[in-house]
Write a protein that holds these residues in place. Sequence first.
Motif, PDB file in Angstrom:
ATOM      1  N   ILE A  24      71.954  49.037   7.223  1.00 29.19           N
ATOM      2  CA  ILE A  24      71.765  48.728   8.642  1.00 29.19           C
ATOM      3  C   ILE A  24      71.323  49.970   9.401  1.00 29.19           C
ATOM      4  N   LYS A  25      71.943  51.116   9.090  1.00 28.86           N
ATOM      5  CA  LYS A  25      71.544  52.359   9.771  1.00 28.86           C
ATOM      6  C   LYS A  25      70.106  52.739   9.423  1.00 28.86           C
ATOM      7  N   ILE A  26      69.707  52.576   8.177  1.00 29.83           N
ATOM      8  CA  ILE A  26      68.329  52.877   7.782  1.00 29.83           C
ATOM      9  C   ILE A  26      67.355  51.954   8.509  1.00 29.83           C
ATOM     10  N   PHE A  27      67.693  50.673   8.582  1.00 28.62           N
ATOM     11  CA  PHE A  27      66.833  49.723   9.290  1.00 28.62           C
ATOM     12  C   PHE A  27      66.655  50.172  10.742  1.00 28.62           C
ATOM     13  N   TYR A  28      67.758  50.571  11.363  1.00 29.58           N
ATOM     14  CA  TYR A  28      67.697  51.014  12.756  1.00 29.58           C
ATOM     15  C   TYR A  28      66.851  52.271  12.896  1.00 29.58           C
ATOM     16  N   ASP A  29      67.050  53.240  12.036  1.00 27.28           N
ATOM     17  CA  ASP A  29      66.298  54.493  12.129  1.00 27.28           C
ATOM     18  C   ASP A  29      64.796  54.272  11.984  1.00 27.28           C
ATOM     19  N   LEU A  30      64.407  53.376  11.091  1.00 27.72           N
ATOM     20  CA  LEU A  30      62.987  53.173  10.801  1.00 27.72           C
ATOM     21  C   LEU A  30      62.297  52.222  11.770  1.00 27.72           C
ATOM     22  N   ARG A  31      63.070  51.350  12.436  1.00 31.07           N
ATOM     23  CA  ARG A  31      62.439  50.322  13.265  1.00 31.07           C
ATOM     24  C   ARG A  31      63.005  50.241  14.685  1.00 31.07           C
ATOM     25  N   LYS A  32      63.761  51.228  15.137  1.00 29.43           N
ATOM     26  CA  LYS A  32      64.454  51.102  16.420  1.00 29.43           C
ATOM     27  C   LYS A  32      63.511  51.016  17.611  1.00 29.43           C
ATOM     28  N   ASP A  33      62.265  51.505  17.487  1.00 30.85           N
ATOM     29  CA  ASP A  33      61.329  51.477  18.604  1.00 30.85           C
ATOM     30  C   ASP A  33      60.633  50.135  18.761  1.00 30.85           C
ATOM     31  N   ARG A  34      60.796  49.224  17.778  1.00 34.69           N
ATOM     32  CA  ARG A  34      60.083  47.943  17.859  1.00 34.69           C
ATOM     33  C   ARG A  34      60.897  46.778  17.295  1.00 34.69           C
ATOM     34  N   LEU A  35      62.205  46.851  17.465  1.00 31.96           N
ATOM     35  CA  LEU A  35      63.071  45.807  16.917  1.00 31.96           C
ATOM     36  C   LEU A  35      62.719  44.428  17.456  1.00 31.96           C
ATOM     37  N   GLU A  36      62.386  44.368  18.755  1.00 31.99           N
ATOM     38  CA  GLU A  36      62.121  43.075  19.371  1.00 31.99           C
ATOM     39  C   GLU A  36      60.804  42.459  18.899  1.00 31.99           C
ATOM     40  N   ASP A  37      59.940  43.235  18.269  1.00 29.21           N
ATOM     41  CA  ASP A  37      58.612  42.744  17.896  1.00 29.21           C
ATOM     42  C   ASP A  37      58.490  42.376  16.416  1.00 29.21           C
ATOM     43  N   ILE A  38      59.549  42.546  15.651  1.00 28.12           N
ATOM     44  CA  ILE A  38      59.444  42.348  14.200  1.00 28.12           C
ATOM     45  C   ILE A  38      59.424  40.863  13.858  1.00 28.12           C
ATOM     46  N   ASP A  39      58.361  40.436  13.220  1.00 33.18           N
ATOM     47  CA  ASP A  39      58.272  39.089  12.656  1.00 33.18           C
ATOM     48  C   ASP A  39      58.975  39.130  11.299  1.00 33.18           C
ATOM     49  N   PRO A  40      60.011  38.300  11.093  1.00 30.01           N
ATOM     50  CA  PRO A  40      60.707  38.364   9.809  1.00 30.01           C
ATOM     51  C   PRO A  40      59.791  38.237   8.601  1.00 30.01           C
ATOM     52  N   LEU A  41      58.744  37.447   8.712  1.00 30.05           N
ATOM     53  CA  LEU A  41      57.837  37.232   7.585  1.00 30.05           C
ATOM     54  C   LEU A  41      56.608  38.132   7.657  1.00 30.05           C
ATOM     55  N   GLY A  42      56.633  39.103   8.568  1.00 34.38           N
ATOM     56  CA  GLY A  42      55.496  40.001   8.724  1.00 34.38           C
ATOM     57  C   GLY A  42      55.681  41.326   7.997  1.00 34.38           C
ATOM     58  N   GLU A  43      54.652  42.147   8.052  1.00 36.53           N
ATOM     59  CA  GLU A  43      54.649  43.421   7.329  1.00 36.53           C
ATOM     60  C   GLU A  43      55.669  44.409   7.874  1.00 36.53           C
ATOM     61  N   GLU A  44      56.007  44.301   9.164  1.00 33.51           N
ATOM     62  CA  GLU A  44      56.907  45.275   9.781  1.00 33.51           C
ATOM     63  C   GLU A  44      58.356  45.130   9.321  1.00 33.51           C
ATOM     64  N   ASN A  45      58.716  43.939   8.858  1.00 32.48           N
ATOM     65  CA  ASN A  45      60.097  43.744   8.428  1.00 32.48           C
ATOM     66  C   ASN A  45      60.387  44.595   7.197  1.00 32.48           C
ATOM     67  N   LEU A  46      61.615  45.069   7.106  1.00 35.87           N
ATOM     68  CA  LEU A  46      62.068  45.843   5.955  1.00 35.87           C
ATOM     69  C   LEU A  46      62.967  44.979   5.080  1.00 35.87           C
ATOM     70  N   LEU A  47      62.886  45.186   3.795  1.00 39.85           N
ATOM     71  CA  LEU A  47      63.799  44.560   2.842  1.00 39.85           C
ATOM     72  C   LEU A  47      64.482  45.699   2.099  1.00 39.85           C
ATOM     73  N   ILE A  48      65.791  45.816   2.303  1.00 37.40           N
ATOM     74  CA  ILE A  48      66.537  46.970   1.795  1.00 37.40           C
ATOM     75  C   ILE A  48      67.583  46.508   0.790  1.00 37.40           C
ATOM     76  N   PHE A  49      67.538  47.093  -0.396  1.00 26.20           N
ATOM     77  CA  PHE A  49      68.547  46.887  -1.430  1.00 26.20           C
ATOM     78  C   PHE A  49      69.404  48.152  -1.471  1.00 26.20           C
ATOM     79  N   ALA A  50      70.710  47.993  -1.238  1.00 26.12           N
ATOM     80  CA  ALA A  50      71.557  49.174  -1.064  1.00 26.12           C
ATOM     81  C   ALA A  50      72.785  49.101  -1.953  1.00 26.12           C
ATOM     82  N   ALA A  51      72.963  50.117  -2.774  1.00 26.73           N
ATOM     83  CA  ALA A  51      74.183  50.251  -3.565  1.00 26.73           C
ATOM     84  C   ALA A  51      75.240  50.956  -2.729  1.00 26.73           C
ATOM     85  N   GLY A  52      76.486  50.823  -3.146  1.00 24.47           N
ATOM     86  CA  GLY A  52      77.568  51.535  -2.491  1.00 24.47           C
ATOM     87  C   GLY A  52      78.124  52.611  -3.401  1.00 24.47           C
ATOM     88  N   PRO A  53      78.980  53.481  -2.887  1.00 23.99           N
ATOM     89  CA  PRO A  53      79.495  54.594  -3.686  1.00 23.99           C
ATOM     90  C   PRO A  53      80.377  54.154  -4.854  1.00 23.99           C
TER      91      PRO A  53
END
Length: 618
Positions: free
Chosen positions: A41-70
């Motif tokens: 969630i923090k990575i998503f915010y850091d990379l897209r915080k300037d355009r969160l309201e404009d992201i089309d879920p099915l568009g190129e701007e959306n991020l798909l993040i796979f994250a492991a834990g410690p």
Amino acid sequence: MNRAGAVERFLYLNLSTGESRPYPIPEKDQRLYLGGKGLAIKIFYDLRKDRLEDIDPLGEENLLIFAAGPYLGTKAPCSARFEVVTKSPLTGLLVGSSCGGPFGEALRSAGWDGVILSGKADRPGKVLITPHGAELKPAAELWGLETSPAEKALGLDSRDGAVLIGPAGENLVRYANIRSGHRFAGRGGAGAIMGAKRVKALVVRHDEQKIEPSLPEEFAKSVRLAKRNITRNDFSSSYRSYGTAANVRPAIRHRFYPVDNFRGNINPEEVDRLSGEAMRKRYSSSYSTCRACVILCGHKGTYPDGGVRQIPEYETVGMFGGNIGNYDPDRLGLWNERLNELGMDTISAGGTIAWAMEAAEKEIRPSELRFGRSDDILSILDDIAFRRNEGDELAEGSRILSEKYGGGDFAMQVKGLECAAYDPRASWGQGLSYAVYNKGGCHLGSFMIGLERFQGYLPALSTAGKASWTVFCEDLYAALNSLQICQFTAYGILTEPPIPRLIPKAILRIVTVATPRISQLLMDWSLFSKMLSAITGRKLGKLALLKAGERITKLERWINLRMSDRAAEDTLPLRFTREGESPVPLEPMRRRYYKLRKYSREGRPQRSDVEKLMEEKL
């Protein structure tokens, strides 16, 4: 080769350009967001915080993040899990889905703690991940395959791991899921995001890196205690014996099992045919679990036609059982297998089909679907996955359908996400949990029904204490999904220490309601933070772990409100609040929840509170 246990390095891949590079994680973020869900969630915010309201879920701007834990790869109990985070095509909000299977462990063994996908491939492809980076390769031959044939075609060996989608993801079904082995990142449509990015699979070629705790003796001691508490817990024991379908008989007894789109009466004899106990006997079930698991909730069995299948989870037993009027366990197993091959979330699929059945009954939308009719379900599942005929509309989910045709009162969803198979009129705290959870109608936000009905620590049909316990459980589970340990471990670790185990429940029920904050602090979840401290070498107390969960929860809501005003739609379907013998009195619980969270009357976090949490020093 050994590596430290901290979550330090993600892999970034731009599918549009082919650029691949390491994405280092600052130590501060490792401390504040832990890993898994929180860090994604923090990575998503850091990379897209300037355009969160404009992201089309099915568009190129959306991020798909796979994250492991410690915890992943350390042999901590029930830790073979990873998180998938993206903007959901079903809700328009962030969605995090925890998943088991071999992918996460292979990823960490290859030297990566997560993968960030941006952009969109120009043709169907697969992503090959090695210790050196990621490469997008053509995969036209895989496109169109169901999940099992596709996984087989990847040519994996025992050291590799993969995630992949089925036809539902390729055809952008809004509740398509992602498969890893025989486990699924199920909710919110992450599979459709893979499909939109034209990625059929991510494949990790395993390396021999091992995750070593910084303090091995302290880690081993904590693991022993955690395993002891988890395995002796009654909740864990029931899942070990019967899978999550062990919930069916309590659902009959406490009347939270869904029937006919959450409106019918429970027939105990019919529903019991779908219980874990009955299916274990009928199918001679055996274990089929994630690695490092001590609960062993996954089961498989041999069906009358000779097929060996996964025994459906409780959610599927509810949503494709009584909720659509089916009480045949053999058909349920076939449908579950088909959903897995097509790559669809069983909860949203079942909830959407149930809505269509009731809408047809009320003559507001034409359909041949009917409660109790089973002969057309397999064909409708295929039609949804391939977006054919009626299935093209059903692929949109119940909220979009009800907005088109009417019938919103019986679209059993919150924020666009179909509610899981627990009727909150039998568990008012679960009703609050559905309503306020950032993700929508997911049962795992705080799983209040566990405290109310399974454990009996809280009176189910009372508003007292429910807001405080919802806050506590939300924060704890957000932390656990960032450590990446199965949420089922919480019952053993929280309730097996002496105070909650030895005090009579009659007294506990008084204390938990009268002084919820004090009773929460008397519980001991320090084993979670002790294992983390031993893995990373950084001291972290149990209160700091809970604070991390609060930070993650509030940042997620902050992002969601930037994405959509619907993030503050903390409501329930009217069926839950106006119908039946014990409708959920949501308003006083929600008002108290907002106060405890320091939210506005409209459910909005204060900017200063979120910023303070994000800048906090440990």
